[in-house]
Design a protein around this motif. Structure first.
Motif, PDB file in Angstrom:
ATOM      1  N   GLY A 118      -5.494   3.482   0.412  1.00 59.09           N
ATOM      2  CA  GLY A 118      -4.773   3.359   1.691  1.00 59.09           C
ATOM      3  C   GLY A 118      -5.358   4.244   2.763  1.00 59.09           C
ATOM      4  N   ALA A 119      -6.686   4.240   2.865  1.00 56.91           N
ATOM      5  CA  ALA A 119      -7.351   5.200   3.752  1.00 56.91           C
ATOM      6  C   ALA A 119      -6.895   5.083   5.201  1.00 56.91           C
ATOM      7  N   CYS A 120      -6.757   3.880   5.712  1.00 62.20           N
ATOM      8  CA  CYS A 120      -6.434   3.751   7.144  1.00 62.20           C
ATOM      9  C   CYS A 120      -4.934   3.686   7.374  1.00 62.20           C
ATOM     10  N   GLY A 121      -4.178   3.927   6.323  1.00 61.85           N
ATOM     11  CA  GLY A 121      -2.733   4.022   6.487  1.00 61.85           C
ATOM     12  C   GLY A 121      -2.071   2.723   6.918  1.00 61.85           C
ATOM     13  N   GLY A 122      -2.685   1.612   6.589  1.00 56.07           N
ATOM     14  CA  GLY A 122      -2.070   0.329   6.934  1.00 56.07           C
ATOM     15  C   GLY A 122      -2.514  -0.220   8.278  1.00 56.07           C
ATOM     16  N   CYS A 136      -1.619  -3.467   2.373  1.00 54.99           N
ATOM     17  CA  CYS A 136      -0.826  -2.952   3.503  1.00 54.99           C
ATOM     18  C   CYS A 136      -0.324  -4.070   4.399  1.00 54.99           C
ATOM     19  N   LEU A 183      -4.976  -7.611   1.634  1.00 58.97           N
ATOM     20  CA  LEU A 183      -4.848  -6.182   1.871  1.00 58.97           C
ATOM     21  C   LEU A 183      -3.393  -5.825   1.574  1.00 58.97           C
ATOM     22  N   MET A 222       0.853  -1.201   0.000  1.00 55.78           N
ATOM     23  CA  MET A 222       0.000   0.000   0.000  1.00 55.78           C
ATOM     24  C   MET A 222       0.882   1.242   0.000  1.00 55.78           C
ATOM     25  N   CYS A 237      -5.073  -1.926   8.789  1.00 55.69           N
ATOM     26  CA  CYS A 237      -5.843  -3.155   8.560  1.00 55.69           C
ATOM     27  C   CYS A 237      -7.321  -2.966   8.891  1.00 55.69           C
ATOM     28  N   MET A 238      -7.877  -1.852   8.416  1.00 57.71           N
ATOM     29  CA  MET A 238      -9.255  -1.531   8.774  1.00 57.71           C
ATOM     30  C   MET A 238     -10.160  -1.224   7.597  1.00 57.71           C
ATOM     31  N   CYS A 239      -9.608  -0.893   6.429  1.00 57.92           N
ATOM     32  CA  CYS A 239     -10.464  -0.242   5.448  1.00 57.92           C
ATOM     33  C   CYS A 239     -10.610  -0.970   4.112  1.00 57.92           C
ATOM     34  N   ALA A 240      -9.650  -1.811   3.757  1.00 60.39           N
ATOM     35  CA  ALA A 240      -9.662  -2.548   2.484  1.00 60.39           C
ATOM     36  C   ALA A 240      -9.563  -1.672   1.242  1.00 60.39           C
ATOM     37  N   CYS A 247      -6.958  -0.917   0.047  1.00 58.18           N
ATOM     38  CA  CYS A 247      -5.668  -1.314  -0.531  1.00 58.18           C
ATOM     39  C   CYS A 247      -5.801  -2.729  -1.090  1.00 58.18           C
TER      40      CYS A 247
HETATM   41  S1  FES Z   1      -4.722   0.651   4.046  1.00 57.42           S
HETATM   42 FE1  FES Z   1      -6.526   0.259   5.130  1.00 57.42          FE
HETATM   43  S2  FES Z   1      -6.606  -1.888   5.173  1.00 57.42           S
HETATM   44 FE2  FES Z   1      -4.793  -1.469   4.073  1.00 57.42          FE
END
Ligand code: FES
Ligand code: HEM
Lengths: 108, 428
Positions: free
Chosen positions: A38-42, A87, A85, A25, A44-47, A49
């Protein structure tokens, strides 16, 4: 160092050199690769990526964590066995190259 | 026709030295030149506060904002997310899950996330579309209207209410309470202007406002209604145990409810207001979108561009938990750090021609939703859908939108808004 090939949604391809420790990501964001938000910056919350892994050379990728699977199932219509994902895929010393297909979910 | 429409952002030219902490500054429009100067000359700048605040670091470049957002251990949300100083007691009394860091944040966030996924939100599209009927038909009938008041202000809470399950008839009340919680610096929205009236007695209430207390009580009532009674809405779903059997506590739910009413109200409103401002002032944007069917890809890129263009949540605050060097400046443990999302969205280093409105902007990685960290907007799918559907339905009903008077901006250094937008709507 590893070579990461992204197949974009219009089927064009971009190949980028990645350093050990970078995740797919981050690498995409830093290189303006279309289709990875990459909304949640890695975290592991948003998908946003989401990618499908087409091939990996040099090493196997680990299993998806329980949280990664949860998030994929929450956000992606059809989770495939190679859905990941971005990220959560980190480049390590062993990976020589990896090809992923971007399945973006930015728009609604 | 040219694909990119050149539109210089509405700015005044004498804003380069504007005081970016002053609410008054923003009443004249966003000081784009002041932020451009910061991005160019001092991307990590120490800013003094004049209201007794300790001062803060302003982070104004896109990449730096994402860096800070991505390091929640170092740039913590758990000591406050607004610039105002708070004592520990006040803070504890008022905090929501937005004011926590992982791993505490992660558990609650994922509990709430269940109700706001793209997958689930997209199933509400027909309901959201339906809500546009009355409000838009009334506005078009009026012909000359304040588009913020008659359209942008009414739609978001009705839409959010339909999705989460609060009655339509409560929407107006929820809007007014949401406004007094967030727009506590503009006298048009609250009797308790934060820097003008002594709001000390409210220090322990959510959002330092008596409205916070009322929303708490309302949230509690909604919860009671759903005890042993699945109403098939998002609130009912959130009150169910998750797949691991975990449930939300009373306080967690109440806090969330207040946060949702505050966060899902004016942000979407002003995204719609700026969208209508663009439509009213640019026949090219209007024509392109009016001739595009609902499922045309241009609606996705346009929606992202509308939201980048608006950037209604201008900043949030973090607090450094250790010393950190950024652009040769030493941010010290305990310092306040403000990430200026709006500045990142107009950063020339990231966006080609950021001051042009580009309906088909490629790879629009804007950060209007605070992307790049765990606190990225929970409601972003809903907000995107609301903005898109509202503009689609509006364009179906009009053949022309003209601005017939100057717009007025919100008095706030936190939320960017057009609070009055006089337009003439010619029915289709
Ligand atoms: S950036 Fe949000 S789950 Fe990968
Ligand atoms: C265009 C409209 C919107 C914009 C621009 C916006 C912007 C933002 C931003 C910038 C953040 C990040 C906060 C931070 O970094 O601390 C955020 C968080 C949040 N938003 Fe939104 N928002 C919008 C609409 C909504 C809607 C409709 C909801 C309704 C559910 C909502 C609920 C939330 C919540 C609950 C958080 C806190 C998330 C967390 O801390 O994990 N927002 N929003």
């Amino acid at each position: 160092m590893a070579l990461v090939k992204y197949i974009l949604e219009d089927s064009s391809e971009v190949t980028i050199e990645a350093q050990v420790g970078q995740n797919l990501m981050q690498l995409a964001i830093e290189n303006n690769v279309e289709g990875i938000e990459g909304a949640c910056g890695g975290s592991c919350m948003c998908a946003t990526c989401h990618v499908k892994v087409e091939s990996v050379n040099g090493a196997e990728l680990g299993e998806r964590s329980e949280m990664e699977l949860d998030v994929l199932e929450m956000e992606i219509d059809e989770v495939a066995s190679n859905s990941r994902l971005g990220c959560q895929i980190e480049i390590n010393e062993k990976i020589e190259s990896i090809t992923v297909r971007i399945e973006s979910i930015q728009s609604i | 026709m040219a694909k990119i429409l050149k539109t210089v952002c509405p700015t005044n030219n004498d804003d380069v030295d504007a005081d970016i902490t002053s609410h008054d500054t923003y009443e004249k429009g966003f000081p784009h030149n002041a932020f451009k100067r910061l991005r160019d000359d001092e991307p990590c700048a120490w800013i003094d506060e004049h209201d007794g605040g300790k001062g803060f670091w302003a982070i104004t470049r896109y990449n730096d904002i994402r860096e800070v957002n991505g390091l929640p251990k170092i740039f913590s949300s758990a000591q406050g997310i607004r610039l105002e100083e708070q004592s520990k007691e006040e803070f504890e009394a008022r905090k929501t899950f937005q004011e926590t860091d992982p791993p505490v944040h992660t558990r609650q966030r994922m509990m709430f996330h269940r109700g706001f996924t793209r997958k689930l939100v997209s199933t509400y599209e027909p309901l959201i579309r339906e809500i546009c009927n009355d409000i838009l038909n009334d506005a078009v009938d009026l012909n000359e209207v304040d588009a913020t008041k008659e359209i942008a202000k009414k739609l978001p809470m009705r839409m959010l209410g339909r999705v989460v399950g609060t009655p339509d008839e409560d929407a107006e009340w929820l809007v007014s309470k949401g406004d007094s919680m967030i727009a506590n610096s503009d006298p048009d929205f609250t009797d308790h202007v934060i820097d003008k009236v002594d709001t000390d007695e409210y220090r322990f209430l959510p959002f330092r406002s008596p409205a916070g207390r009322e929303i708490y009580d309302y949230g509690e009532k909604q919860k009671k209604l759903r005890e042993n009674n699945d109403m098939g809405d998002v609130l009912s779903m959130l009150l169910q145990p998750d797949k691991h059997g975990d449930t939300l506590s009373d306080l967690e739910f109440k806090n969330f409810f207040a946060l949702m009413v505050a966060a899902g109200n004016d942000t979407t409103r002003y995204s719609m207001a700026f969208s209508m401002h663009a439509l009213a002032n640019n026949p090219y944007i209007f024509d392109c979108l009016k001739s595009s069917p609902d499922d045309a890809p241009i609606w996705s890129t346009a929606t992202e561009e509308f939201i980048r263009w608006a950037s209604p949540t201008m900043h949030f605050r973090r607090t450094a938990t250790e010393d950190y060097i950024l652009h040769n400046k030493k941010i010290r443990e305990g310092d306040k750090v403000a990430v200026w999302f709006i500045s990142g969205n107009y950063d020339e280093r990231k966006f080609a021609e950021p001051f042009s409105f580009n309906l088909e902007r490629e790879n629009n990685q804007h950060i209007a939703f605070g992307q790049g960290g765990p606190h990225t907007c929970l409601g972003m799918w809903l907000a995107r859908l609301e903005v898109k559907v509202a503009m689609q339905e509006l364009l179906k009903r009009v053949s022309k939108i003209e601005q017939i008077g100057p717009e007025k901006y919100l008095r706030s250094n936190f939320i960017r808004g057009i609070k009055n937008l006089p337009v003439r709507l010619t029915s289709a």
